[in-house]
Every structure is written in structure tokens, then in C-alpha cells.
Write a protein that holds these residues in place. Structure first.
Motif, PDB file in Angstrom:
ATOM      1  N   GLY B  94       0.827  -1.206   0.000  1.00 10.80           N
ATOM      2  CA  GLY B  94       0.000   0.000   0.000  1.00 10.80           C
ATOM      3  C   GLY B  94       0.859   1.253   0.000  1.00 10.80           C
ATOM      4  O   GLY B  94       0.589   2.221  -0.721  1.00 10.80           O
ATOM      5  N   MET B  95       1.929   1.236   0.811  1.00 10.74           N
ATOM      6  CA  MET B  95       2.815   2.402   0.890  1.00 10.74           C
ATOM      7  C   MET B  95       3.469   2.672  -0.458  1.00 10.74           C
ATOM      8  O   MET B  95       3.675   3.821  -0.844  1.00 10.74           O
ATOM      9  CB  MET B  95       3.875   2.191   1.969  1.00 10.74           C
ATOM     10  CG  MET B  95       3.329   2.409   3.369  1.00 10.74           C
ATOM     11  SD  MET B  95       4.540   2.080   4.649  1.00 10.74           S
ATOM     12  CE  MET B  95       5.485   3.581   4.632  1.00 10.74           C
ATOM     13  N   ARG B  96       3.793   1.602  -1.173  1.00  6.67           N
ATOM     14  CA  ARG B  96       4.401   1.797  -2.493  1.00  6.67           C
ATOM     15  C   ARG B  96       3.406   2.499  -3.423  1.00  6.67           C
ATOM     16  O   ARG B  96       3.767   3.422  -4.173  1.00  6.67           O
ATOM     17  CB  ARG B  96       4.828   0.458  -3.063  1.00  6.67           C
ATOM     18  CG  ARG B  96       5.441   0.607  -4.437  1.00  6.67           C
ATOM     19  CD  ARG B  96       5.904  -0.708  -5.025  1.00  6.67           C
ATOM     20  NE  ARG B  96       6.070  -0.527  -6.462  1.00  6.67           N
ATOM     21  CZ  ARG B  96       5.143  -0.800  -7.363  1.00  6.67           C
ATOM     22  NH1 ARG B  96       3.972  -1.309  -6.975  1.00  6.67           N
ATOM     23  NH2 ARG B  96       5.359  -0.577  -8.639  1.00  6.67           N
ATOM     24  N   LEU B  97       2.137   2.076  -3.353  1.00  7.66           N
ATOM     25  CA  LEU B  97       1.117   2.721  -4.190  1.00  7.66           C
ATOM     26  C   LEU B  97       0.960   4.198  -3.807  1.00  7.66           C
ATOM     27  O   LEU B  97       0.787   5.063  -4.663  1.00  7.66           O
ATOM     28  CB  LEU B  97      -0.223   1.982  -4.039  1.00  7.66           C
ATOM     29  CG  LEU B  97      -0.239   0.593  -4.675  1.00  7.66           C
ATOM     30  CD1 LEU B  97      -1.482  -0.185  -4.245  1.00  7.66           C
ATOM     31  CD2 LEU B  97      -0.196   0.699  -6.193  1.00  7.66           C
ATOM     32  N   ALA B  99       3.330   6.078  -2.641  1.00  7.12           N
ATOM     33  CA  ALA B  99       4.507   6.786  -3.176  1.00  7.12           C
ATOM     34  C   ALA B  99       4.317   7.099  -4.657  1.00  7.12           C
ATOM     35  O   ALA B  99       4.826   8.089  -5.168  1.00  7.12           O
ATOM     36  CB  ALA B  99       5.758   5.957  -2.959  1.00  7.12           C
ATOM     37  N   LEU B 100       3.562   6.211  -5.351  1.00  2.79           N
ATOM     38  CA  LEU B 100       3.305   6.446  -6.774  1.00  2.79           C
ATOM     39  C   LEU B 100       2.062   7.306  -6.973  1.00  2.79           C
ATOM     40  O   LEU B 100       1.597   7.485  -8.090  1.00  2.79           O
ATOM     41  CB  LEU B 100       3.129   5.088  -7.495  1.00  2.79           C
ATOM     42  CG  LEU B 100       4.367   4.200  -7.463  1.00  2.79           C
ATOM     43  CD1 LEU B 100       4.029   2.788  -7.933  1.00  2.79           C
ATOM     44  CD2 LEU B 100       5.469   4.779  -8.344  1.00  2.79           C
ATOM     45  N   GLU B 101       1.544   7.839  -5.872  1.00  4.71           N
ATOM     46  CA  GLU B 101       0.338   8.680  -5.867  1.00  4.71           C
ATOM     47  C   GLU B 101      -0.889   7.954  -6.394  1.00  4.71           C
ATOM     48  O   GLU B 101      -1.829   8.578  -6.883  1.00  4.71           O
ATOM     49  CB  GLU B 101       0.577   9.976  -6.657  1.00  4.71           C
ATOM     50  CG  GLU B 101       1.561  10.894  -5.940  1.00  4.71           C
ATOM     51  CD  GLU B 101       1.726  12.249  -6.617  1.00  4.71           C
ATOM     52  OE1 GLU B 101       0.989  13.179  -6.245  1.00  4.71           O
ATOM     53  OE2 GLU B 101       2.571  12.358  -7.528  1.00  4.71           O
ATOM     54  N   ARG B 102      -0.903   6.621  -6.299  1.00  5.00           N
ATOM     55  CA  ARG B 102      -2.081   5.843  -6.696  1.00  5.00           C
ATOM     56  C   ARG B 102      -2.904   5.609  -5.437  1.00  5.00           C
ATOM     57  O   ARG B 102      -3.017   4.486  -4.933  1.00  5.00           O
ATOM     58  CB  ARG B 102      -1.618   4.527  -7.343  1.00  5.00           C
ATOM     59  CG  ARG B 102      -1.071   4.763  -8.764  1.00  5.00           C
ATOM     60  CD  ARG B 102      -0.070   3.721  -9.216  1.00  5.00           C
ATOM     61  NE  ARG B 102      -0.634   2.372  -9.292  1.00  5.00           N
ATOM     62  CZ  ARG B 102       0.066   1.336  -9.750  1.00  5.00           C
ATOM     63  NH1 ARG B 102       1.307   1.504 -10.164  1.00  5.00           N
ATOM     64  NH2 ARG B 102      -0.465   0.139  -9.770  1.00  5.00           N
ATOM     65  N   TYR B 103      -3.462   6.722  -4.930  1.00  2.00           N
ATOM     66  CA  TYR B 103      -4.094   6.687  -3.616  1.00  2.00           C
ATOM     67  C   TYR B 103      -5.321   5.783  -3.555  1.00  2.00           C
ATOM     68  O   TYR B 103      -5.569   5.120  -2.545  1.00  2.00           O
ATOM     69  CB  TYR B 103      -4.471   8.102  -3.169  1.00  2.00           C
ATOM     70  CG  TYR B 103      -3.259   8.990  -2.960  1.00  2.00           C
ATOM     71  CD1 TYR B 103      -3.092  10.167  -3.682  1.00  2.00           C
ATOM     72  CD2 TYR B 103      -2.261   8.640  -2.046  1.00  2.00           C
ATOM     73  CE1 TYR B 103      -1.981  10.973  -3.494  1.00  2.00           C
ATOM     74  CE2 TYR B 103      -1.142   9.438  -1.863  1.00  2.00           C
ATOM     75  CZ  TYR B 103      -1.014  10.605  -2.593  1.00  2.00           C
ATOM     76  OH  TYR B 103       0.095  11.400  -2.416  1.00  2.00           O
ATOM     77  N   ASP B 104      -6.120   5.757  -4.629  1.00  2.00           N
ATOM     78  CA  ASP B 104      -7.331   4.924  -4.587  1.00  2.00           C
ATOM     79  C   ASP B 104      -6.991   3.456  -4.433  1.00  2.00           C
ATOM     80  O   ASP B 104      -7.623   2.731  -3.660  1.00  2.00           O
ATOM     81  CB  ASP B 104      -8.169   5.136  -5.858  1.00  2.00           C
ATOM     82  CG  ASP B 104      -8.819   6.514  -5.859  1.00  2.00           C
ATOM     83  OD1 ASP B 104      -9.080   7.057  -6.948  1.00  2.00           O
ATOM     84  OD2 ASP B 104      -9.053   7.044  -4.747  1.00  2.00           O
ATOM     85  N   GLU B 105      -5.960   3.010  -5.190  1.00  2.00           N
ATOM     86  CA  GLU B 105      -5.554   1.611  -5.061  1.00  2.00           C
ATOM     87  C   GLU B 105      -4.991   1.327  -3.675  1.00  2.00           C
ATOM     88  O   GLU B 105      -5.237   0.261  -3.096  1.00  2.00           O
ATOM     89  CB  GLU B 105      -4.488   1.272  -6.108  1.00  2.00           C
ATOM     90  CG  GLU B 105      -5.014   1.296  -7.529  1.00  2.00           C
ATOM     91  CD  GLU B 105      -3.880   1.172  -8.536  1.00  2.00           C
ATOM     92  OE1 GLU B 105      -3.658   2.116  -9.319  1.00  2.00           O
ATOM     93  OE2 GLU B 105      -3.211   0.121  -8.530  1.00  2.00           O
TER      94      GLU B 105
END
Lengths: 201, 297
Positions: B94-97, B99-105
Motif C-alpha cells: 500500500g505504501m508503495r502505491l 509513493a506512486l500517488e495511486r491513492y485509490d488503489e
């Protein structure tokens, strides 16, 4: 209308401060030489004193810093001419209430004081664009100055040197006032970094 | 490029120990962690034993800080292979997502964890972190308050709340959060000192007196805390200068301020050791203290 410009040293130390603490908000002061200026001559900020990182919006240490640096300025024929802040979030480029308050306080002593906000999204290794927005005090509000006005005395020099400093990770050795409060031997005038910049000029 | 072990002449054990120190003291020196950790993982993985898993986690988080998605993904995959179905690893994904600003995922990942285990504090805190990253301070504060109603003992959360309030310039609520921290950590000089700073910022004679008391308390707990010393000087000076206080209070505060000033001077002299730059600093401090001195009327 007076225009504020930054020397390479002032610009670079400011950005090094932001680069040292990428996950924090940072702020600091800009100083200019205290001299009579001719009409239309820009205010040249010759140096930058990095102040704090992390939680910025508390008064006591800011007061101490302002008073101490003001005293230092008087000894070196400088005057505090501006305040800069880099917000915590990359997309947030507007000054907050605290920034405006500090800048207003500086303006009491230096009417052409500038409030500079660092644009975090523009900080890169190649330093393509100047990463700052300059705000000036008009009608009791801080308004953003036209971005096309050159903010640096010599942008191509500043760009080249900033890039070199980032490559070298010079920000590791940058000292801010917070570091000084942690250990008084830490020197917030950053003589070593000043030397490196001079060397690269 | 020279290896860390070559450049600094350290052994892999020393590198491993450094990583542990940074982990235990919660340092966020991510560039260094990536440098040291990446080499440790690449060159010395077999020697690390079971330590390797916690090192993967530490290096992964540091890699996210440094935009090193390649390294973060490598660490994540190793952890996913070893700990299939683990909530702790899912949080890292989740933290990786994030960092990629893919907040919904990322939110979906955390909600999945919470559906499985509604008491998972890590997932809840990450959701609040997402609100903070998106600039939704009011919602972040609200969620954090709700979280703290359930998890009253979470120090990290109380401190985060205090900082969120300070950033919103809501000093009264920040003070309240810090009071919670001081109650459970009466010997922590940093909480005392920060509380005093908040009170000072609020302003007004009563808050100034409180701030002076807490700066003094912080000094009692750690007599080398320069911020507390400066704060004591500042608050005592302002109280002494106020027209609203009695002559006795004025006199007492002039004394406190004078004591603090002499301690500040002493501290600068001890640090000075006669170097040119620090001599300037000392002179500036002396002059500053003189210029701020409130003469008793």
C-alpha cells in the motif's frame, strides 16, 4: 516598484536547505546589504540563513532567530530583507498564515521585504527552472510576482552551481538554525558551503 | 562507483548494526539507508540470517522516500514470497502505491486489511497519512481524533495530531494533544519544551507564565536543552516587560531572565573554544541579550 533578486549563494543555500529535508517543511531568512539604493535599483539578497525544518509555525525560536540574526546583520552591514518557506507537500506552493506573519514582521523593518515560496515540484538535478515564486506586499496582501521576471542576479551561473551542489550532495553538510540549537558548535553561516560556491563560480 | 564498505572502511557487520541503530531510533535518513542497505542486501544477504526480512522492510520504506521504485519493488517481492498473505507486507504494498500517488488503489489495500482485521492500527494510520498527503487536513484531523478515541495510548498518533493542529494554527488543540503526551511521558523534556512553545505562541500573560514554567521544567529534565533555555529567557523577559503584572512578578521574572541569559552566554562560551566563527556567534548572542534586556522600572 522595487525588484528583489538573489545572488547565486542566496539561491543555492535556500534550495540546499529544501533538498536536505525533502520530507519536511523548511524556512529561513534572506539578507541584503544595508545601503542606500538608487531609484529602480533592485534589492539584492546576498545571503540566506536557513532556519528551521519540520514544525515551523511556533513563535519562540523564530523570535530568537530573528533577533540573533538581526544582531549579526548589523555587525556585517546587512539587513534582513526576506523570508522563504518550502511547504511539506509538493503541490502546496501558497504561503500560509505563519509565513505571511513573519514576512510582515520583516517588512516593518525593511519595507521592500519579499516572501519567497519554494516550488518543490521544480527542484530537480538539472535545475531547469528557478524553483521559487516571489511574493510582494501590496495593499496589505502578499501578491505573487510575475514569474517571467528574473529572480536571480545571474540565473545561468546559479543553475550550473546548484546542479553541481546537488550532485555532490552538499546539502548533507548544510547547517540550519535548528541544527545550531541542537549543538551550538554548528555554524548557521555555513562558511564551508560559501567557500564551495565561490570555488565553483 | 565505490562501495560503501570501501568508501568508509566498514565491515558488513558494522553496516548491519548501523541499520539497526537507525531502525530503533526511527531516523529518516533515507538516502543513507538506501546506500548502506542496498549494498548489504546485494553483497551480504546470505550472512544476515533472519535479520534480512526486517532489513528488506526498512530499505523498502527508505527506497520509497528516495523515489527508488526499482529497489522498493525488489524488497517487496522478497517479502511477499516469504510472508504470503501477511498484513504487514500488504501495508508495505500500500505504501508503495501511495509513493506512486495511486491513492485509490492504496486505500483499497488498507480497506481490505481492515475488513480482515478491524483492529489493524497500521492500516488505519496509513489511511490518515493519505488524507494528509492529499492536503485534506481537516479530514485527517477528524479521522485521527476518532482513531485516538479507540487507541488512547498511541504516542506517535498524539504527536502527529499535535503537529497537524500546529500547522493549522489551532494552538489550543495542539496544547491539549501535547498535554496527553506529557501525562504519559512526564520525563520527556522534548514534549515539555514543545508544549511551552505552543503556549508562548498562543500569547497572553497566563499562557506566557505557563510557557515559562514548562520551559523551566524541560530544563530540569535536561539542562542542555538550548531551546528550553532560550524559551525561558524569552518568556521571562516578556512577562517582566508586561504592564499587567505585579511588581513582585516583574522582579521574579527579571531574575529568571538574568539567570537564563548568563546560562546562554556560558553555553556559547563553552561551545566557542575561540574559533573565529563562533566568536562572532558569541558576540551576536551577547548583543542580542543586551538589546532585549528589560530594565526593571
Amino acid at each position: 516598484m522595487t525588484v528583489i533578486k538573489l545572488t547565486t549563494q542566496a539561491y543555492c543555500k535556500m534550495l540546499l536547505h529544501a533538498a536536505k529535508y525533502p520530507h519536511c517543511a523548511v524556512n529561513g531568512l534572506l539578507v541584503a546589504e544595508n545601503q542606500k539604493r538608487k531609484d529602480g535599483q533592485p534589492v539584492l539578497c546576498v545571503d540566506c540563513v536557513p532556519l528551521f525544518h519540520g514544525t515551523l509555525a511556533l513563535a519562540p525560536m523564530m523570535e530568537i532567530a530573528l533577533t540573533l540574526i538581526d544582531t549579526w546583520c548589523k555587525e556585517n552591514k546587512y539587513v534582513i530583507a526576506g523570508y522563504y518557506q518550502a511547504n511539506e507537500r509538493i503541490k502546496e506552493t501558497r504561503p500560509n498564515q505563519f509565513a505571511e506573519k513573519v514576512a510582515a514582521r520583516i517588512a516593518e523593518n525593511f519595507s521592500e521585504a519579499a516572501l519567497i515560496m519554494v516550488d518543490n515540484s521544480k527542484i530537480s538535478m538539472s535545475c531547469y527552472d528557478p524553483a521559487i515564486s516571489v511574493f510582494e506586499h501590496h495593499d496589505n496582501k502578499w501578491k505573487c510576482r510575475d514569474a517571467s521576471i528574473d529572480c536571480c542576479e545571474d540565473w545561468s551561473e546559479a543553475q550550473k552551481i546548484m546542479s553541481a551542489l546537488l550532485e555532490d550532495r552538499s546539502y548533507d553538510s548544510l547547517i540550519d538554525f535548528d541544527n545550531h540549537l541542537d549543538d551550538l558548535r554548528n555554524d548557521w553561516t555555513n562558511p564551508e558551503i560559501n567557500k564551495s560556491i565561490l570555488h565553483l563560480c | 562507483m565505490a562501495s560503501v564498505s570501501d568508501m568508509y572502511d566498514v565491515t558488513w557487520e558494522e553496516m548491519r548494526d548501523k541499520l539497526r541503530k537507525w531502525r530503533e531510533e526511527n531516523y529518516r535518513n533515507s538516502e543513507q539507508i538506501v546506500e548502506v542497505g542496498e549494498e548489504l542486501i546485494q553483497e551480504h544477504a546470505s550472512k544476515l540470517g533472519d535479520d534480512i526480512w526486517i532489513i528488506y522492510e526498512q530499505v523498502m520504506i527508505a527506497a520509497l522516500d528516495c523515489s527508488r521504485d526499482d529497489l522498493a519493488t525488489t524488497c517487496l517481492h522478497e517479502l511477499q514470497k516469504q510472508f504470503q498473505g501477511s498484513h504487514r507486507v500488504k501495508r508495505l504494498a500500500g505504501m508503495r502505491l501511495e509513493a506512486l500517488e495511486r491513492y485509490d488503489e492504496a486505500l483499497k489495500m488498507y480497506n481490505d486489511i481492515l475488513q480482515d482485521d478491524s483492529t489493524n492500527t497500521a492500516a488505519r494510520k496509513r489511511k490518515i497519512a493519505i488524507l494528509k498527503a492529499q492536503g485534506k487536513s481537516t479530514e485527517a484531523i477528524r479521522e485521527l481524533n476518532e482513531y485516538l478515541e479507540q487507541f488512547v495510548g498511541d504516542q506517535e498518533a498524539w504527536h502527529e495530531l499535535a503537529e497537524l493542529y500546529i500547522n493549522e494554527h489551532d494552538y489550543a488543540k495542539a496544547a491539549f494533544s501535547l498535554e496527553e503526551l506529557m501525562m504519559t511521558n512526564p520525563h520527556n523534556h522534548l514534549y515539555c519544551e514543545q508544549y511551552a512553545e505552543v503556549k508562548y505562541t498562543q500569547g497572553g500573560i497566563e499562557n506566557l507564565e505557563l510557557s515559562r514554567k514548562y520551559f523551566a521544567q524541560a530544563l530540569k529534565l535536561n539542562n542542555r536543552n538550548m531551546r528550553a533555555l532560550f524559551g525561558l529567557y524569552l518568556s521571562a523577559s516578556h512577562i517582566a516587560a508586561s504592564p499587567k503584572v505585579s511588581a513582585k512578578v516583574k522582579k521574579d521574572n527579571v531574575k529568571y531572565a538574568a539567570w537564563a541569559a548568563s546560562q546562554i552566554n556560558r553555553a556559547y562560551q563553552l561551545a566557542g573554544h575561540g574559533t573565529k566563527e563562533t566568536k562572532c556567534s558569541l558576540k551576536a548572542v551577547e548583543e542580542m541579550l543586551e538589546s532585549m534586556q528589560i530594565m526593571p522600572s
